[in-house]
Design a protein around this motif. Structure first.
Motif, mmCIF file in Angstrom:
data_model
loop_
_atom_site.group_PDB
_atom_site.id
_atom_site.type_symbol
_atom_site.label_atom_id
_atom_site.label_comp_id
_atom_site.label_asym_id
_atom_site.label_seq_id
_atom_site.Cartn_x
_atom_site.Cartn_y
_atom_site.Cartn_z
ATOM 1 N N ILE A 192 -77.916 33.371 14.371
ATOM 2 C CA ILE A 192 -77.946 34.683 15.025
ATOM 3 C C ILE A 192 -76.762 34.795 15.978
ATOM 4 C CG2 ILE A 192 -79.254 36.250 16.501
ATOM 5 C CD1 ILE A 192 -81.797 34.814 15.597
ATOM 6 N N SER A 193 -76.067 35.930 15.896
ATOM 7 C CA SER A 193 -74.956 36.215 16.815
ATOM 8 C C SER A 193 -75.271 37.502 17.577
ATOM 9 C CB SER A 193 -73.644 36.369 16.050
ATOM 10 O OG SER A 193 -73.271 35.148 15.446
ATOM 11 N N VAL A 194 -75.136 37.437 18.888
ATOM 12 C CA VAL A 194 -75.476 38.567 19.763
ATOM 13 C C VAL A 194 -74.309 38.841 20.697
ATOM 14 C CG1 VAL A 194 -77.098 39.436 21.491
ATOM 15 C CG2 VAL A 194 -77.905 37.896 19.694
ATOM 16 N N LEU A 195 -74.083 40.112 20.991
ATOM 17 C CA LEU A 195 -73.059 40.501 21.963
ATOM 18 C C LEU A 195 -73.695 41.361 23.032
ATOM 19 C CD1 LEU A 195 -70.094 40.645 22.892
ATOM 20 C CD2 LEU A 195 -69.855 42.691 21.457
ATOM 21 N N SER A 196 -73.378 41.062 24.293
ATOM 22 C CA SER A 196 -73.880 41.864 25.403
ATOM 23 C C SER A 196 -72.790 42.016 26.454
ATOM 24 C CB SER A 196 -75.114 41.215 26.028
ATOM 25 O OG SER A 196 -74.767 39.999 26.665
ATOM 26 N N GLU A 197 -73.045 42.897 27.397
ATOM 27 C CA GLU A 197 -72.124 43.093 28.518
ATOM 28 C C GLU A 197 -72.174 41.884 29.441
ATOM 29 O OE1 GLU A 197 -71.379 46.340 32.131
ATOM 30 O OE2 GLU A 197 -72.928 46.699 30.614
ATOM 31 N N GLN A 198 -71.062 41.645 30.144
ATOM 32 C CA GLN A 198 -70.985 40.521 31.075
ATOM 33 C C GLN A 198 -71.704 40.880 32.368
ATOM 34 O OE1 GLN A 198 -68.693 37.511 30.479
ATOM 35 N NE2 GLN A 198 -70.248 36.753 31.874
ATOM 36 N N PRO A 240 -79.616 28.380 15.357
ATOM 37 C CA PRO A 240 -78.488 28.487 16.293
ATOM 38 C C PRO A 240 -78.268 29.934 16.730
ATOM 39 C CG PRO A 240 -77.897 27.179 14.353
ATOM 40 C CD PRO A 240 -79.212 27.841 14.047
ATOM 41 N N VAL A 241 -78.080 30.113 18.029
ATOM 42 C CA VAL A 241 -77.821 31.447 18.586
ATOM 43 C C VAL A 241 -76.491 31.426 19.328
ATOM 44 C CG1 VAL A 241 -78.581 33.243 20.179
ATOM 45 C CG2 VAL A 241 -80.267 31.987 18.822
ATOM 46 N N THR A 242 -75.603 32.342 18.956
ATOM 47 C CA THR A 242 -74.356 32.549 19.687
ATOM 48 C C THR A 242 -74.481 33.844 20.464
ATOM 49 O OG1 THR A 242 -73.058 31.445 17.967
ATOM 50 C CG2 THR A 242 -71.867 32.875 19.506
ATOM 51 N N HIS A 243 -74.453 33.741 21.779
ATOM 52 C CA HIS A 243 -74.610 34.923 22.632
ATOM 53 C C HIS A 243 -73.313 35.134 23.396
ATOM 54 C CE1 HIS A 243 -77.435 37.415 25.402
ATOM 55 N NE2 HIS A 243 -76.206 37.892 25.409
ATOM 56 N N ASP A 244 -72.476 36.038 22.894
ATOM 57 C CA ASP A 244 -71.207 36.355 23.548
ATOM 58 C C ASP A 244 -71.411 37.431 24.599
ATOM 59 O OD1 ASP A 244 -69.899 34.583 21.894
ATOM 60 O OD2 ASP A 244 -69.264 36.115 20.456
ATOM 61 N N ARG A 245 -70.567 37.393 25.632
ATOM 62 C CA ARG A 245 -70.582 38.414 26.668
ATOM 63 C C ARG A 245 -69.167 38.935 26.867
ATOM 64 N NH1 ARG A 245 -72.588 33.929 30.233
ATOM 65 N NH2 ARG A 245 -71.877 32.870 28.350
ATOM 66 N N ARG A 246 -69.057 40.264 26.921
ATOM 67 C CA ARG A 246 -67.759 40.912 27.039
ATOM 68 C C ARG A 246 -67.874 42.097 27.996
ATOM 69 N NH1 ARG A 246 -66.776 36.924 24.765
ATOM 70 N NH2 ARG A 246 -65.683 36.538 22.803
ATOM 71 N N PRO A 247 -66.749 42.642 28.467
ATOM 72 C CA PRO A 247 -66.800 43.861 29.279
ATOM 73 C C PRO A 247 -67.440 45.001 28.494
ATOM 74 C CG PRO A 247 -64.654 42.816 29.455
ATOM 75 C CD PRO A 247 -65.391 42.085 28.372
ATOM 76 N N GLU A 248 -67.983 45.963 29.224
ATOM 77 C CA GLU A 248 -68.740 47.044 28.601
ATOM 78 C C GLU A 248 -67.956 47.753 27.506
ATOM 79 O OE1 GLU A 248 -71.352 50.811 30.206
ATOM 80 O OE2 GLU A 248 -69.377 50.491 31.065
ATOM 81 N N GLY A 249 -66.679 48.040 27.773
ATOM 82 C CA GLY A 249 -65.867 48.749 26.787
ATOM 83 C C GLY A 249 -65.748 47.999 25.481
ATOM 84 N N GLU A 250 -65.642 46.681 25.549
ATOM 85 C CA GLU A 250 -65.529 45.875 24.330
ATOM 86 C C GLU A 250 -66.838 45.862 23.551
ATOM 87 O OE1 GLU A 250 -63.987 43.381 21.369
ATOM 88 O OE2 GLU A 250 -63.074 44.740 22.834
ATOM 89 N N VAL A 251 -67.966 45.877 24.275
ATOM 90 C CA VAL A 251 -69.265 45.943 23.586
ATOM 91 C C VAL A 251 -69.360 47.237 22.786
ATOM 92 C CG1 VAL A 251 -71.766 46.082 23.901
ATOM 93 C CG2 VAL A 251 -70.414 44.521 25.316
ATOM 94 N N ILE A 252 -68.994 48.358 23.399
ATOM 95 C CA ILE A 252 -69.054 49.644 22.709
ATOM 96 C C ILE A 252 -68.082 49.669 21.546
ATOM 97 C CG2 ILE A 252 -68.863 52.144 22.981
ATOM 98 C CD1 ILE A 252 -71.158 50.715 24.533
#
Length: 248
Positions: free
Chosen positions: A62-68, A90-102
């Motif tokens: 599972i790969s997840v993206l959320s805001e930092q 396995p879970v990959t949880h990435d965090r990025r700035p809001e603009g990158e998430v959108i």
């Protein structure tokens, strides 16, 4: 004073696990989930349910993206590893700035295919996009259909605050509330009620007064003071568009 909680004995799901898996669950409860409305036995039985349900999903990642944000730091640094340890998924949880998430959401939506991420943690303001595009999986459909076997039986939706904000006009729920922001947008109601301004607006645009450009560009001054319509954040910020226009 040293306070020691009761030993975890739990129920049939917990008892049917291997000693190693039972030890993992005890450690997770003691190290990460000591504060709960559930008893230790109830917690253990719920966590054991995850271990059993995951047995049919061997090989899944599972790969997840959320805001930092701190909330998501906890999810990525504590909950994701705990889930992986418990389920062997396995879970990959990435965090990025809001603009990158959108940006990533829109890329995968436009491609209309499986992309880098299986799930996104995004602001509920995008409920309009999710419900209209037909791209996002409606959780309510999944939980009642193909995903019923993987939906925690003790999950109570009534425990979540803000379900109406993650439910689309189609009546389907696309997200579970994960964090809460109190946003307040206000405007000068008295300006919008002035007959002379409403007439000028109708003459220029052909519909009732209700947008900001009119005040910024065409009114410019009221009662001797320079006035402006609403400008939210900056040109490149995703909030400029979707926070207002896509919520519903």
């Amino acid at each position: 004073t040293l306070l020691i909680g009761p030993p975890v004995t739990a129920g049939p799901l917990f008892e049917s696990l291997s000693g190693e898996k039972q030890s993992q669950i005890r450690t997770l409860i003691e190290d990460h989930f000591p504060d709960s409305t559930l008893s230790a036995d109830e917690q253990a039985e719920e966590l054991a349910w995850f271990a059993h349900a995951a047995s049919e999903l061997k090989g899944t990642e599972i790969s997840v993206l959320s805001e930092q944000l701190p909330t998501h730091d906890y999810e990525a640094e504590v909950l994701a590893p705990a889930f992986s340890e418990l389920t062997e998924i396995p879970v990959t949880h990435d965090r990025r700035p809001e603009g990158e998430v959108i940006r990533q959401i829109n890329l995968q939506r436009i491609m209309a295919a499986k992309g880098r991420y299986d799930a996104f943690v995004n602001d509920s303001d995008m409920i309009g996009t999710h419900s209209r595009s037909g791209w996002a999986l409606a959780l309510s459909d999944y939980m009642e259909g193909a995903g019923e076997a993987f939906t925690l039986p003790t999950l109570s939706l009534e425990d979540f605050i803000g379900l109406e904000s993650v439910t689309g006009p189609d009546g389907k729920m696309y997200q579970l509330p994960d964090q809460q922001f109190a946003n307040l947008y206000w405007f000068r109601y008295d300006w919008f009620q002035r007959p002379e301004l409403r007439v000028r607006f109708m003459e220029r645009y052909g519909y009732e007064l209700g947008v900001a450009e009119f005040f910024t560009v065409h009114v410019r001054e009221i009662d001797g003071e320079r006035v402006y319509g609403h400008m939210d954040y900056g040109k490149r910020d995703p909030s400029l568009g979707w926070r207002f226009t896509d919520a519903w």
